[in-house]
Design a protein around this motif. Structure first.
Motif, PDB file in Angstrom:
ATOM      1  N   LEU A  58      21.100   7.966   3.252  1.00 18.96           N
ATOM      2  CA  LEU A  58      21.670   6.657   2.956  1.00 18.96           C
ATOM      3  C   LEU A  58      22.431   6.637   1.641  1.00 18.96           C
ATOM      4  O   LEU A  58      23.222   5.721   1.390  1.00 18.96           O
ATOM      5  N   PHE A  59      22.208   7.660   0.798  1.00 24.79           N
ATOM      6  CA  PHE A  59      22.937   7.734  -0.470  1.00 24.79           C
ATOM      7  C   PHE A  59      24.421   8.039  -0.257  1.00 24.79           C
ATOM      8  O   PHE A  59      25.218   7.871  -1.175  1.00 24.79           O
ATOM      9  N   ASP A  60      24.792   8.467   0.923  1.00 23.56           N
ATOM     10  CA  ASP A  60      26.213   8.667   1.220  1.00 23.56           C
ATOM     11  C   ASP A  60      26.939   7.330   1.323  1.00 23.56           C
ATOM     12  O   ASP A  60      28.164   7.264   1.185  1.00 23.56           O
TER      13      ASP A  60
ATOM     14  N   GLN B  68      13.096   3.287   3.083  1.00 24.96           N
ATOM     15  CA  GLN B  68      12.831   3.165   1.657  1.00 24.96           C
ATOM     16  C   GLN B  68      11.949   4.311   1.172  1.00 24.96           C
ATOM     17  O   GLN B  68      12.154   4.850   0.078  1.00 24.96           O
ATOM     18  N   TYR B  69      10.990   4.696   2.000  1.00 27.53           N
ATOM     19  CA  TYR B  69      10.145   5.841   1.646  1.00 27.53           C
ATOM     20  C   TYR B  69      10.968   7.124   1.569  1.00 27.53           C
ATOM     21  O   TYR B  69      10.803   7.925   0.645  1.00 27.53           O
ATOM     22  N   LYS B  70      11.859   7.322   2.537  1.00 25.58           N
ATOM     23  CA  LYS B  70      12.691   8.533   2.534  1.00 25.58           C
ATOM     24  C   LYS B  70      13.566   8.609   1.290  1.00 25.58           C
ATOM     25  O   LYS B  70      13.728   9.678   0.694  1.00 25.58           O
ATOM     26  N   THR B  71      14.135   7.486   0.885  1.00 27.65           N
ATOM     27  CA  THR B  71      14.985   7.500  -0.317  1.00 27.65           C
ATOM     28  C   THR B  71      14.142   7.755  -1.571  1.00 27.65           C
ATOM     29  O   THR B  71      14.607   8.407  -2.504  1.00 27.65           O
ATOM     30  N   ALA B  72      12.905   7.260  -1.577  1.00 31.31           N
ATOM     31  CA  ALA B  72      12.012   7.516  -2.718  1.00 31.31           C
ATOM     32  C   ALA B  72      11.711   9.006  -2.829  1.00 31.31           C
ATOM     33  O   ALA B  72      11.655   9.564  -3.938  1.00 31.31           O
TER      34      ALA B  72
ATOM     35  N   TRP C 224       0.821  -1.207   0.000  1.00 29.86           N
ATOM     36  CA  TRP C 224       0.000   0.000   0.000  1.00 29.86           C
ATOM     37  C   TRP C 224       0.859   1.262   0.000  1.00 29.86           C
ATOM     38  O   TRP C 224       0.525   2.252  -0.649  1.00 29.86           O
ATOM     39  N   ARG C 225       1.978   1.208   0.743  1.00 26.69           N
ATOM     40  CA  ARG C 225       2.870   2.377   0.723  1.00 26.69           C
ATOM     41  C   ARG C 225       3.513   2.565  -0.638  1.00 26.69           C
ATOM     42  O   ARG C 225       3.643   3.688  -1.134  1.00 26.69           O
ATOM     43  N   ARG C 226       3.910   1.475  -1.262  1.00 22.17           N
ATOM     44  CA  ARG C 226       4.508   1.568  -2.590  1.00 22.17           C
ATOM     45  C   ARG C 226       3.495   2.076  -3.617  1.00 22.17           C
ATOM     46  O   ARG C 226       3.862   2.803  -4.546  1.00 22.17           O
ATOM     47  N   LEU C 227       2.243   1.719  -3.476  1.00 25.03           N
ATOM     48  CA  LEU C 227       1.211   2.264  -4.356  1.00 25.03           C
ATOM     49  C   LEU C 227       1.128   3.778  -4.183  1.00 25.03           C
ATOM     50  O   LEU C 227       1.069   4.525  -5.174  1.00 25.03           O
ATOM     51  N   TYR C 228       1.124   4.235  -2.943  1.00 24.36           N
ATOM     52  CA  TYR C 228       1.098   5.681  -2.674  1.00 24.36           C
ATOM     53  C   TYR C 228       2.309   6.366  -3.306  1.00 24.36           C
ATOM     54  O   TYR C 228       2.175   7.423  -3.939  1.00 24.36           O
ATOM     55  N   GLU C 229       3.486   5.769  -3.139  1.00 23.38           N
ATOM     56  CA  GLU C 229       4.708   6.352  -3.694  1.00 23.38           C
ATOM     57  C   GLU C 229       4.638   6.478  -5.214  1.00 23.38           C
ATOM     58  O   GLU C 229       4.969   7.525  -5.773  1.00 23.38           O
ATOM     59  N   THR C 230       4.252   5.397  -5.874  1.00 21.15           N
ATOM     60  CA  THR C 230       4.269   5.404  -7.337  1.00 21.15           C
ATOM     61  C   THR C 230       3.218   6.348  -7.921  1.00 21.15           C
ATOM     62  O   THR C 230       3.352   6.796  -9.061  1.00 21.15           O
ATOM     63  N   VAL C 231       2.171   6.635  -7.157  1.00 15.75           N
ATOM     64  CA  VAL C 231       1.115   7.533  -7.647  1.00 15.75           C
ATOM     65  C   VAL C 231       1.393   8.986  -7.279  1.00 15.75           C
ATOM     66  O   VAL C 231       1.238   9.892  -8.104  1.00 15.75           O
ATOM     67  N   TYR C 232       1.846   9.228  -6.033  1.00 14.89           N
ATOM     68  CA  TYR C 232       1.930  10.597  -5.533  1.00 14.89           C
ATOM     69  C   TYR C 232       3.354  11.120  -5.297  1.00 14.89           C
ATOM     70  O   TYR C 232       3.532  12.322  -5.117  1.00 14.89           O
TER      71      TYR C 232
ATOM     72  N   MET D  94      16.910  -0.237  -2.791  1.00 12.80           N
ATOM     73  CA  MET D  94      16.964  -1.663  -3.108  1.00 12.80           C
ATOM     74  C   MET D  94      17.498  -2.464  -1.923  1.00 12.80           C
ATOM     75  O   MET D  94      17.064  -3.591  -1.671  1.00 12.80           O
ATOM     76  N   PHE D  95      18.418  -1.879  -1.188  1.00 17.43           N
ATOM     77  CA  PHE D  95      18.896  -2.491   0.045  1.00 17.43           C
ATOM     78  C   PHE D  95      17.742  -2.624   1.046  1.00 17.43           C
ATOM     79  O   PHE D  95      17.571  -3.671   1.690  1.00 17.43           O
ATOM     80  N   CYS D  96      16.913  -1.582   1.145  1.00 18.71           N
ATOM     81  CA  CYS D  96      15.769  -1.614   2.057  1.00 18.71           C
ATOM     82  C   CYS D  96      14.739  -2.642   1.612  1.00 18.71           C
ATOM     83  O   CYS D  96      14.122  -3.311   2.447  1.00 18.71           O
ATOM     84  N   GLU D  97      14.544  -2.781   0.301  1.00 21.27           N
ATOM     85  CA  GLU D  97      13.622  -3.803  -0.214  1.00 21.27           C
ATOM     86  C   GLU D  97      14.082  -5.190   0.223  1.00 21.27           C
ATOM     87  O   GLU D  97      13.267  -6.026   0.655  1.00 21.27           O
ATOM     88  N   MET D  98      15.373  -5.436   0.104  1.00 24.40           N
ATOM     89  CA  MET D  98      15.913  -6.727   0.526  1.00 24.40           C
ATOM     90  C   MET D  98      15.703  -6.935   2.020  1.00 24.40           C
ATOM     91  O   MET D  98      15.319  -8.020   2.472  1.00 24.40           O
ATOM     92  N   LEU D  99      15.929  -5.893   2.831  1.00 24.09           N
ATOM     93  CA  LEU D  99      15.745  -6.012   4.278  1.00 24.09           C
ATOM     94  C   LEU D  99      14.295  -6.305   4.644  1.00 24.09           C
ATOM     95  O   LEU D  99      14.023  -7.042   5.599  1.00 24.09           O
ATOM     96  N   ILE D 100      13.366  -5.732   3.900  1.00 24.56           N
ATOM     97  CA  ILE D 100      11.950  -5.978   4.159  1.00 24.56           C
ATOM     98  C   ILE D 100      11.635  -7.465   3.995  1.00 24.56           C
ATOM     99  O   ILE D 100      10.947  -8.068   4.830  1.00 24.56           O
ATOM    100  N   TYR D 101      12.164  -8.075   2.958  1.00 23.90           N
ATOM    101  CA  TYR D 101      11.911  -9.497   2.733  1.00 23.90           C
ATOM    102  C   TYR D 101      12.719 -10.372   3.688  1.00 23.90           C
ATOM    103  O   TYR D 101      12.296 -11.472   4.035  1.00 23.90           O
ATOM    104  N   LEU D 102      13.878  -9.879   4.127  1.00 28.25           N
ATOM    105  CA  LEU D 102      14.630 -10.584   5.156  1.00 28.25           C
ATOM    106  C   LEU D 102      13.854 -10.578   6.467  1.00 28.25           C
ATOM    107  O   LEU D 102      13.792 -11.602   7.174  1.00 28.25           O
ATOM    108  N   ALA D 103      13.258  -9.441   6.798  1.00 30.73           N
ATOM    109  CA  ALA D 103      12.454  -9.333   8.015  1.00 30.73           C
ATOM    110  C   ALA D 103      11.271 -10.305   7.968  1.00 30.73           C
ATOM    111  O   ALA D 103      10.973 -10.995   8.952  1.00 30.73           O
ATOM    112  N   LEU D 104      10.616 -10.377   6.825  1.00 32.27           N
ATOM    113  CA  LEU D 104       9.504 -11.309   6.676  1.00 32.27           C
ATOM    114  C   LEU D 104       9.987 -12.759   6.753  1.00 32.27           C
ATOM    115  O   LEU D 104       9.270 -13.635   7.251  1.00 32.27           O
ATOM    116  N   ASN D 105      11.206 -12.998   6.293  1.00 28.98           N
ATOM    117  CA  ASN D 105      11.775 -14.342   6.389  1.00 28.98           C
ATOM    118  C   ASN D 105      11.996 -14.733   7.848  1.00 28.98           C
ATOM    119  O   ASN D 105      11.792 -15.897   8.228  1.00 28.98           O
TER     120      ASN D 105
END
Length: 286
Positions: free
Chosen positions: A216-218, A186-190, A109-117, A225-236
């Motif tokens: 984090l860009f520093d 991930q939202y902040k980097t977006a 749902w957050r990614r939907l918000y990001e891609t739209v707004y 993409m690092f945050c995306e991986m962490l999200i799936y690691l957390a779910l794992n």
């Protein structure tokens, strides 16, 4: 395929390279008929529109089963049996299934918000194969959580039949903490990436690629993409013992790693002055 592209690209047929690469690092040169099967990169938002609609169905199923204590509708049992075979045993409890599903829904749902707004997409293209894989990924990930849950597979005395917050253990808590750290960052980097194409009033003034800096860009070229991986690691971590999810995590890890590497190499070749300490995907490592 990623290794082949990275190390043996010049030996591969053009049609393979053209299919695999997309966006700003898409194949440059004489293109084949597959160019007619490309769609705008902005169609990324379709991933999350479809996933949001499907996630609501999955949320209905778990609420219907674990909160209202009603049986799984036969049509869904039939579909799950076709997709994953009827010979399933529960590998996660009702509580774990609800927790993981809620978190994945929050991500979608957050990614939907990001891609739209928030996001400002360039006029680059993606291959139709990438497009359908993106849609199927979220449908598959949402389904995977449910099909191995107590009550959706055969009943097991090992797990409770209903949701109970007391069933949440230390590993699940660790997973939730990692998830929300990655979810927020991930939202902040977006936002940072989108602001590169906006003025101070939030109006889009350019579709050109610019070098992101700060936060984090520093440390990384592709922290999102690092945050995306962490999200799936957390779910794992939360779904520990789940049969399917480790493969989903491995898929996301490799997919995001390859895209981050291509992104990093593109940045280094495009911007002559590039931070030497900045890594592509994993802080201080890769």
């Amino acid at each position: 395929m990623s290794l082949a592209i990275n190390f043996f690209e010049k030996y591969l047929p053009t049609i393979i390279v053209q299919t695999f690469k997309f966006g700003k690092f898409s194949y440059i040169g004489k293109k084949f008929f597959i160019s007619y099967f490309e769609v705008p990169k902005s169609w990324f938002r379709h991933f999350y529109i479809c996933a949001t609609l499907y996630s609501m169905i999955m949320m209905y199923l778990v609420i219907n089963k674990y909160i209202l204590n009603k049986p799984v509708p036969e049509i869904f049992s039939y579909i799950f049996d076709i997709v994953t075979t009827p010979n399933r045993t529960p590998t996660i409890s009702a509580t774990t299934a609800v927790l993981a599903l809620v978190l994945l829904c929050l991500q979608i749902w957050r990614r939907l918000y990001e891609t739209v707004y928030v996001s400002v997409f360039s006029d680059t293209k993606i291959n139709i194969i990438h497009y359908f894989v993106g849609i199927l990924h979220y449908i598959g990930a949402l389904t995977a959580i449910v099909v191995e849950a107590q009550g959706f597979a055969d009943l097991s005395l090992k797990y409770k039949k209903t949701f109970s917050i007391t069933d949440i253990g230390l590993r699940q808590i660790m997973g939730v903490v990692i998830f929300f750290w990655a979810w927020y960052n991930q939202y902040k980097t977006a936002v940072i990436l989108a602001n590169l194409r906006k003025d101070n009033n939030g109006n889009v003034v350019s579709y050109n690629y610019k070098l992101p800096v700060g936060y984090l860009f520093d440390t990384l070229s592709s922290p999102h993409m690092f945050c995306e991986m962490l999200i799936y690691l957390a779910l794992n971590l939360i779904l520990w013992g789940h049969t399917i999810w480790p493969y989903i995590f491995l898929w996301v890890f490799c997919n995001q790693c390859e895209t981050a590497l291509l992104n990093h190499w593109w940045y280094k070749s495009t911007f002559k002055v590039y931070p030497k300490k900045r890594k592509a995907y994993l802080p201080f490592i890769l």
